[in-house]
Structure formats: structure tokens, C-alpha cells
Design a protein around this motif. Structure first.
Motif, PDB file in Angstrom:
ATOM      1  N   LEU A 237       0.829  -1.206   0.000  1.00  0.00           N
ATOM      2  CA  LEU A 237       0.000   0.000   0.000  1.00  0.00           C
ATOM      3  C   LEU A 237       0.865   1.258   0.000  1.00  0.00           C
ATOM      4  O   LEU A 237       2.013   1.236   0.444  1.00  0.00           O
ATOM      5  N   TYR A 238       0.291   2.355  -0.458  1.00  0.00           N
ATOM      6  CA  TYR A 238       1.030   3.615  -0.471  1.00  0.00           C
ATOM      7  C   TYR A 238       0.891   4.361   0.848  1.00  0.00           C
ATOM      8  O   TYR A 238       1.555   5.371   1.077  1.00  0.00           O
ATOM      9  N   TYR A 239       0.021   3.862   1.737  1.00  0.00           N
ATOM     10  CA  TYR A 239      -0.177   4.507   3.031  1.00  0.00           C
ATOM     11  C   TYR A 239       0.189   3.543   4.158  1.00  0.00           C
ATOM     12  O   TYR A 239       0.269   2.330   3.967  1.00  0.00           O
ATOM     13  N   ASP A 240       0.414   4.113   5.349  1.00  0.00           N
ATOM     14  CA  ASP A 240       0.812   3.304   6.501  1.00  0.00           C
ATOM     15  C   ASP A 240      -0.318   2.369   6.907  1.00  0.00           C
ATOM     16  O   ASP A 240      -1.490   2.760   6.905  1.00  0.00           O
ATOM     17  N   TYR A 241       0.057   1.171   7.282  1.00  0.00           N
ATOM     18  CA  TYR A 241      -0.945   0.166   7.647  1.00  0.00           C
ATOM     19  C   TYR A 241      -0.458  -0.594   8.877  1.00  0.00           C
ATOM     20  O   TYR A 241       0.729  -0.910   8.988  1.00  0.00           O
ATOM     21  N   PRO A 242      -1.348  -0.882   9.832  1.00  0.00           N
ATOM     22  CA  PRO A 242      -0.929  -1.577  11.066  1.00  0.00           C
ATOM     23  C   PRO A 242      -0.312  -2.952  10.779  1.00  0.00           C
ATOM     24  O   PRO A 242      -0.661  -3.607   9.795  1.00  0.00           O
ATOM     25  N   LYS A 243       0.567  -3.374  11.668  1.00  0.00           N
ATOM     26  CA  LYS A 243       1.223  -4.668  11.519  1.00  0.00           C
ATOM     27  C   LYS A 243       0.561  -5.763  12.346  1.00  0.00           C
ATOM     28  O   LYS A 243       0.786  -6.949  12.101  1.00  0.00           O
ATOM     29  N   ASP A 244      -0.241  -5.373  13.309  1.00  0.00           N
ATOM     30  CA  ASP A 244      -0.871  -6.328  14.221  1.00  0.00           C
ATOM     31  C   ASP A 244      -2.199  -6.825  13.644  1.00  0.00           C
ATOM     32  O   ASP A 244      -2.941  -6.079  12.998  1.00  0.00           O
ATOM     33  N   TYR A 245      -2.509  -8.098  13.883  1.00  0.00           N
ATOM     34  CA  TYR A 245      -3.733  -8.719  13.348  1.00  0.00           C
ATOM     35  C   TYR A 245      -4.981  -7.964  13.777  1.00  0.00           C
ATOM     36  O   TYR A 245      -5.825  -7.613  12.938  1.00  0.00           O
ATOM     37  N   PHE A 246      -5.142  -7.721  15.064  1.00  0.00           N
ATOM     38  CA  PHE A 246      -6.342  -7.059  15.565  1.00  0.00           C
ATOM     39  C   PHE A 246      -6.401  -5.595  15.145  1.00  0.00           C
ATOM     40  O   PHE A 246      -7.475  -5.058  14.854  1.00  0.00           O
ATOM     41  N   LEU A 247      -5.248  -4.945  15.100  1.00  0.00           N
ATOM     42  CA  LEU A 247      -5.211  -3.552  14.676  1.00  0.00           C
ATOM     43  C   LEU A 247      -5.547  -3.431  13.192  1.00  0.00           C
ATOM     44  O   LEU A 247      -6.141  -2.435  12.760  1.00  0.00           O
ATOM     45  N   HIS A 249      -7.705  -5.230  11.623  1.00  0.00           N
ATOM     46  CA  HIS A 249      -9.164  -5.288  11.521  1.00  0.00           C
ATOM     47  C   HIS A 249      -9.812  -4.015  12.077  1.00  0.00           C
ATOM     48  O   HIS A 249     -10.811  -3.537  11.531  1.00  0.00           O
ATOM     49  N   ALA A 250      -9.227  -3.471  13.125  1.00  0.00           N
ATOM     50  CA  ALA A 250      -9.758  -2.221  13.681  1.00  0.00           C
ATOM     51  C   ALA A 250      -9.569  -1.078  12.690  1.00  0.00           C
ATOM     52  O   ALA A 250     -10.426  -0.191  12.577  1.00  0.00           O
ATOM     53  N   PHE A 251      -8.472  -1.113  11.958  1.00  0.00           N
ATOM     54  CA  PHE A 251      -8.153  -0.063  10.991  1.00  0.00           C
ATOM     55  C   PHE A 251      -9.184  -0.017   9.864  1.00  0.00           C
ATOM     56  O   PHE A 251      -9.406   1.028   9.252  1.00  0.00           O
ATOM     57  N   ASP A 257      -3.420   6.177  13.614  1.00  0.00           N
ATOM     58  CA  ASP A 257      -1.973   5.991  13.545  1.00  0.00           C
ATOM     59  C   ASP A 257      -1.577   5.174  14.768  1.00  0.00           C
ATOM     60  O   ASP A 257      -1.664   5.647  15.895  1.00  0.00           O
ATOM     61  N   GLU A 258      -1.162   3.943  14.527  1.00  0.00           N
ATOM     62  CA  GLU A 258      -0.900   3.053  15.658  1.00  0.00           C
ATOM     63  C   GLU A 258       0.193   3.571  16.570  1.00  0.00           C
ATOM     64  O   GLU A 258       0.150   3.367  17.781  1.00  0.00           O
ATOM     65  N   LYS A 259       1.175   4.266  16.031  1.00  0.00           N
ATOM     66  CA  LYS A 259       2.265   4.766  16.868  1.00  0.00           C
ATOM     67  C   LYS A 259       1.818   5.929  17.757  1.00  0.00           C
ATOM     68  O   LYS A 259       2.393   6.155  18.815  1.00  0.00           O
ATOM     69  N   SER A 260       0.800   6.672  17.305  1.00  0.00           N
ATOM     70  CA  SER A 260       0.306   7.776  18.129  1.00  0.00           C
ATOM     71  C   SER A 260      -0.449   7.253  19.354  1.00  0.00           C
ATOM     72  O   SER A 260      -0.658   7.994  20.320  1.00  0.00           O
ATOM     73  N   LEU A 261      -0.846   5.972  19.314  1.00  0.00           N
ATOM     74  CA  LEU A 261      -1.570   5.379  20.435  1.00  0.00           C
ATOM     75  C   LEU A 261      -0.640   4.850  21.521  1.00  0.00           C
ATOM     76  O   LEU A 261      -1.087   4.420  22.583  1.00  0.00           O
TER      77      LEU A 261
END
Length: 326
Positions: A237-247, A249-251, A257-261
Motif C-alpha cells: 500500500l502507499y499509506y501506513d498500515y498496522p502490523k498487528d492482526y487485531f489492529l 481489523h480495527a483499521f 496511527d498506531e504509533k500515536s496510540l
């Protein structure tokens, strides 16, 4: 030996063959076996998700549909051989997959259920297993419900599932194979890997799964005659995407932004749970290795002929880097 046992043996043999093929003749050279997202794809998508969705689809969803329809298929269809029924469902379902896949790339809502499949930057035989729960429920219900409802031979389901798995691994495999003119009929990595490249030209191209003839028939085939390139930005993808399975699906429901959390303690604990567990396991195995690996060369100073034991140590104590480059 049962049919399930036979198909299982064939499937595992195919996995070994594909892995060896990727090592011998890679499409992208230097791609690591334990690449980014390998364990998420293997543990969460391939094993856990597949297991529970199989129960959901075959035990709960399909029986409800079958009871509601109260139809037992065509009489003439039941006279077909197993091979004829498998071929029928291979072709019809593949056409459906082509059309639905194309729709997913055109609909903002359906794209949310498909983007996970395109999120990998390092595509290999296992990458095809990364699919959103909703996408799997829709596709596999539409795939297997007609087989059950129409009264096909019981053997059709495991045979069809085996062919799906084998072909899914093949078209995503990091193997350098050229089909020549056969590519106009059968799909292959040289076509499908382009579909996973990060280029505008292929976002609406190469939708076929098994039969590439659909792409050539409907004008969505893309094959420039060269490879997308090895740079990380050429893939996924051209945009940032979570690496975690549950994240992941939440995304699909709410962008974030997972790092902002990470400022939240509970999220920081969860986000680092897996890498910390891997570090702990690594230390345990390192200690076992220290205890097991010894140097048995005799010490020249030993006058009584007793060999001195020198314990081997490991110097790889660096923590795993979980801050993946986006």
C-alpha cells in the motif's frame, strides 16, 4: 487412508515444494523467509482465523442458508462425476471471485475488507492468507454454500479447498516462472505479483485468481514485460498500515496511527507484548544453547588426558525492533 488425509499430505508436500522453489528461483532476490509479518500471517491468519471461520461457515452459516432455501439441487447435476463437479465450481467460483475482487477495488467500503491483503511489502507463498475476516466469510460462503446446497459429491469440498490453497500459494509465491502463452489462460506469479505492486496501473488490473482469461476477456490484464522492482515502496500500500492482526481489523473500521496510540499505557503494553515475548523466548533458547554447546577440544595443559569443557556463548542480545519502517 481418508480423502482428508490424502489432501493434507498433498498440501504439506506442496508447501515444501513452493518453499524450495522460492529459495532456488526467486522472483525478488534477497527476500527473507521470515519476512515482515510472517508470524502474523502464519499464526493468526493461516491457523487461528482459518480454523474458527471454517467452523462458523460450515457449522452455522451454510446450514442456516440450506434450511432457509429448502432446495436440494438439480437432479441432473447429481449425476455428474466428481471431476465434472469440481471443474464446474472451479470455473464458476473463479468468475465470481474475479467480479467481486474487481468490485472491492472500486468500492471504498469493500476496499476496507480487502486492503489487508495488499498490505504486505514482501509478498511470498504465505502472503495470500492475509485476508480480512469479512472478506473470507463472504467469499467462502459463496464458494461452498452452492456445493452443499446443490447436493454435490461430499468429496468436492475437500478437493476444491485443496486446489484453492495450492493455487493461492502459487500465484503469491516469490518464484520466477514464465508461462509463455499459457499466461493468457492460467494465472501465475508473473501476473499476480504485479497486482500486489504499488503502482496506479495495476490497482484496477490482474484481478483473476486461477484463470487469467477473465482479465484478458474483460480488458483488465496488465503485463508490461518487466518486474515491479525490489524497492520497498514498489510493493504493498502507499499509506501506513498496522502490523498487528487485531489492529488491521480495527483499521478497517476506524483510521488511526498506531504509533500515536503508544502514549496510552494499555496500548503500549499490548503493542510490545509480542516482541517482548519473542525476546524472552530468545533468551531462554540462548541459555539452553549455552548449556548444550561445548568445546570438547583437549586442553594441552591437561596432563591427565581429561578434556576441558568450554561453554559457547551468544552475543546476539539485541532487542527486536518493532518499529517497522512504513
Amino acid at each position: 487412508m481418508t480423502l482428508i488425509q490424502i489432501t493434507t499430505i498433498i498440501l504439506f508436500s506442496w508447501v515444501i515444494f513452493i518453499i524450495a522453489w522460492e529459495r532456488i528461483s526467486p522472483y525478488r532476490k534477497g527476500l527473507p523467509f521470515f519476512r515482515e509479518g510472517f508470524w502474523v500471517d502464519l499464526v493468526w491468519y493461516t491457523i487461528i482465523q482459518s480454523y474458527f471461520l471454517k467452523i462458523l461457515i460450515f457449522v452455522y452459516i451454510i446450514p442456516v442458508i440450506q434450511t432457509g432455501i429448502n432446495w436440494h439441487g438439480f437432479a441432473f447435476f447429481k449425476t455428474w462425476s466428481i471431476a465434472e463437479q469440481v471443474l464446474f465450481f472451479l470455473v464458476t467460483h473463479d468468475l465470481y471471485i474475479y467480479l467481486f475482487h474487481r468490485l472491492q477495488h472500486s468500492s471504498k467500503l469493500l476496499w476496507r475488507t480487502h486492503e489487508a491483503h495488499h498490505s504486505g511489502k514482501e509478498v511470498d507463498f504465505l502472503a495470500g492468507s492475509r485476508s480480512h475476516v469479512v472478506e473470507i466469510i463472504i467469499n467462502q460462503t459463496i464458494e461452498f454454500a452452492p456445493i452443499v446446497i446443490m447436493g454435490a459429491h461430499p468429496e468436492v469440498v475437500p478437493i476444491k479447498a485443496l486446489l484453492d490453497a495450492m493455487f493461492g500459494m502459487f500465484i503469491h509465491a516469490n518464484v520466477n516462472v514464465k508461462f509463455g502463452k499459457l499466461k493468457y489462460f492460467l494465472n501465475s506469479p508473473e501476473l499476480h505479483l504485479w497486482h500486489h505492486a504499488n503502482y496506479r496501473e495495476v490497482f484496477h488490473a490482474n484481478f483473476a485468481t486461477k484463470f487469467s482469461v477473465w482479465d484478458y476477456l474483460f480488458g483488465t490484464a496488465y503485463f508490461p514485460g518487466h518486474k515491479p522492482g525490489n524497492d520497498r515502496d514498489n510493493w504493498g500500500l502507499y499509506y501506513d498500515y498496522p502490523k498487528d492482526y487485531f489492529l488491521q481489523h480495527a483499521f478497517s473500521v476506524k483510521r488511526f496511527d498506531e504509533k500515536s496510540l503508544l502514549k496510552y499505557k494499555w496500548f503500549n503494553w499490548y503493542y510490545n507484548l509480542r516482541p517482548n515475548a519473542l525476546i524472552a523466548l530468545k533468551k531462554v533458547f540462548a541459555k539452553k544453547q549455552e548449556a548444550a554447546i561445548v568445546n570438547i577440544h583437549p586442553d594441552p595443559k591437561d596432563t591427565d588426558g581429561i578434556s576441558s569443557l568450554q561453554t559457547a556463548t551468544t552475543d546476539d542480545e539485541r532487542p527486536l525492533n518493532y518499529n517497522y519502517k512504513q
